[in-house]
Design an enzyme around this catalytic site. Structure first.
Site, short mmCIF file in Angstrom:
data_model
loop_
_atom_site.label_atom_id
_atom_site.label_comp_id
_atom_site.label_asym_id
_atom_site.label_seq_id
_atom_site.Cartn_x
_atom_site.Cartn_y
_atom_site.Cartn_z
N ARG A 1 -37.50 -21.29 12.05
CA ARG A 1 -38.02 -19.93 12.09
C ARG A 1 -38.84 -19.75 13.35
NH1 ARG A 1 -34.92 -18.42 9.13
NH2 ARG A 1 -35.10 -17.37 7.13
N GLU B 1 -38.79 -11.91 16.72
CA GLU B 1 -37.39 -11.57 17.00
C GLU B 1 -36.99 -10.26 16.30
OE1 GLU B 1 -35.74 -15.25 15.29
OE2 GLU B 1 -34.76 -14.03 13.78
N HIS C 1 -30.34 -16.14 16.70
CA HIS C 1 -30.41 -16.45 15.25
C HIS C 1 -29.02 -16.46 14.61
CE1 HIS C 1 -33.35 -16.24 11.61
NE2 HIS C 1 -32.28 -16.97 11.32
C1 8YV Z 1 -29.85 -15.86 7.95
C2 8YV Z 1 -31.40 -17.87 8.04
O1 8YV Z 1 -28.66 -15.48 8.55
O2 8YV Z 1 -30.69 -18.54 5.91
C3 8YV Z 1 -31.63 -18.40 6.68
O3 8YV Z 1 -32.80 -18.71 6.36
O4 8YV Z 1 -32.23 -17.95 8.88
C4 8YV Z 1 -30.06 -17.28 8.40
O5 8YV Z 1 -29.07 -18.09 7.85
C5 8YV Z 1 -30.91 -14.89 8.35
O6 8YV Z 1 -32.13 -15.23 7.80
C6 8YV Z 1 -30.57 -13.47 7.92
O7 8YV Z 1 -30.79 -13.28 6.56
#
Ligand code: 8YV
Length: 327
Positions: free
Chosen positions: A238, A267, A285
Site C-alpha cells: 500500500r 494515489e 497499482h
Molecule cells: C485491488 C489491491 O485491485 O487487493 C488489493 O488489496 O490492492 C488490488 O488488488 C485494489 O485495491 C482495488 O480494489
C-alpha cells in the site's frame, strides 16, 4: 427486492449475476464518488460492492442505516474502518487467496525490473540515446543467489519467498508481526529476523505488509539509511508504507540502488519527486491485474454479497467473529 450499490465499474457478467438476486444500482460510468455522492447513492441499499477507492467509516455508516454488508473487491481493506463496521452491525468482506499468486508474480517481476534496470534502460533506448555497447552500461545486481528480504510474510509474501527460494536459489529472510509456522519456514527456507537485520542484510527488500497506523512510513529515511547501497526496494502493498519523498531522495543520492513501486501515498497522484528519479520502476497499482484474477476478485466480492444478503454464509468475511461476539 433487496437493493445494492456497485460503486465502481465491474465485469458485465458480475453485474448480470448480481441482478438475478438484487436490484442493482451500478456505477457504469465509473465515476469516483465524493463522500456525499457515495452516501446519497447508498440510501436504501443493504449492500455495496466497493473497491479500494471508497472509504467506509463511522460517518458513512451512520448516514446509511440500511447498509448490512460492505464487500471489498480487494484483499487489503484499509479503506474500511472495521471497528466502525462492527459497531454498526455491518459485515465487511474482502477477496483473499484468489489474487495471491498473481500479485506475487508481479511483485517478483517488479523486483527483477529494479535489480536489472529494465524500465530505466528501456527509457534510455526510447530516447534514442543508445549509440554503442559499453562494458558497464546499465549494470545492475543479480537476483539469483541473492538475499531476498520480505517485510510482511502473509500469503503474498510467502508466494514471493517461494519464487525466490525455489526458482532463483535466493536466501530468504523475513520480518513479520509474528513468525510463520516452522513447516512454512522450512518449505521456503526462510529465516525470521528483526527489522534491523532485514534492512541490513537484504539485497532485495519487498514490502507486502498491510497498511495500518503501525506500518505508516515503515520505510522512511532512517530505514533507507540502514539498507545496503546496492539494495533494491519494492512495494506492492500500500502507499504510505514507504515515505515517498525520503525514497526519492535516497535514490537520487545513491543510498540504495533502485526501487519499484506499484502503490503510492495519495494515489492516483504520484509525488513529483518520484517522477524525475531515473532508478525507479513505477506502475499504476496493477499487481493483481490479470483478466482471470480480476474476474475471480469480482466474483468473490459478489459471492460475499449474495451469501450474506440471502441468508447464507459469506465465504471471506473480515469481521464475522467480531459481529458474533457483539451479538
Ligand atoms: C485491488 C489491491 O485491485 O487487493 C488489493 O488489496 O490492492 C488490488 O488488488 C485494489 O485495491 C482495488 O480494489
Amino acid at each position: 427486492m433487496t437493493a445494492i450499490l456497485v460503486s465502481r465499474a465491474v465485469f458485465a457478467q458480475t453485474l448480470q449475476r448480481l441482478r438475478t438476486h438484487f436490484e442493482v444500482d451500478a456505477n457504469e460510468d465509473d465515476t469516483i464518488f465524493s463522500r456525499a455522492q457515495l452516501i446519497q447513492r447508498l440510501q436504501g441499499k443493504a449492500g455495496v460492492l466497493t473497491t479500494g477507492s471508497e472509504r467506509i467509516d463511522a460517518q458513512v455508516l451512520a448516514a446509511c442505516p440500511q447498509l448490512r454488508v460492505v464487500a471489498n473487491m480487494a484483499v487489503g481493506y484499509n479503506n474500511f474502518d472495521i471497528a466502525a463496521c462492527t459497531a454498526a452491525g455491518v459485515l465487511a468482506t474482502n477477496t483473499p487467496d484468489v489474487l495471491t499468486e498473481t500479485t506475487a508474480d508481479f511483485g517478483f517481476a517488479l523486483m527483477m525490473a529494479a535489480a536489472r534496470r529494465i524500465t530505466e534502460s528501456e527509457h534510455f533506448l526510447r530516447r534514442g540515446e543508445w549509440k554503442k555497447w559499453c562494458y558497464d552500461m546499465f549494470t545492475g545486481s543479480d537476483v539469483h543467489g541473492a538475499t531476498l528480504g520480505i517485510l510482511g510474510m502473509g500469503r503474498i509474501g510467502q508466494g514471493i519467498a517461494r519464487r525466490g527460494a525455489l526458482g532463483f536459489g535466493m536466501t530468504v529472510i523475513y520480518h513479520n508481526r509474528s513468525r510463520v509456522a516452522p513447516e512454512i519456514e522450512r518449505a521456503l527456507n526462510a529465516r525470521y529476523v528483526d527489522k534491523a537485520e532485514l534492512l541490513a542484510q537484504a539485497d532485495h527488500l519487498v514490502l507486502v505488509v498491510p497498511y495500518s497506523a503501525q506500518s505508516h512510513h515503515a520505510i522512511g529515511a532512517a530505514e533507507l539509511a540502514q539498507m545496503k547501497p546496492t539494495a533494491t526496494l519494492t512495494n506492492v502493498a500500500r502507499g504510505g508504507i514507504v515515505d515517498d519523498v525520503a525514497l526519492a531522495q535516497a535514490l537520487r543520492e545513491g543510498r540504495i540502488a533502485a526501487a519499484a513501486l506499484d502503490v503510492f501515498e495519495g494515489e492516483p497522484t504520484v509525488h513529483p519527486d518520484l517522477l524525475t528519479v531515473p532508478n525507479i520502476v513505477l506502475t499504476p497499482h496493477i499487481a493483481s491485474a490479470t483478466g482471470a484474477t480480476r474476474r475471480a476478485m469480482a466474483e468473490l466480492a459478489a459471492d460475499n454479497l449474495i451469501a450474506a444478503l440471502t441468508g447464507g454464509t459469506a465465504p471471506t468475511p473480515i469481521n464475522a467473529a467480531d459481529l458474533l461476539r457483539r451479538a
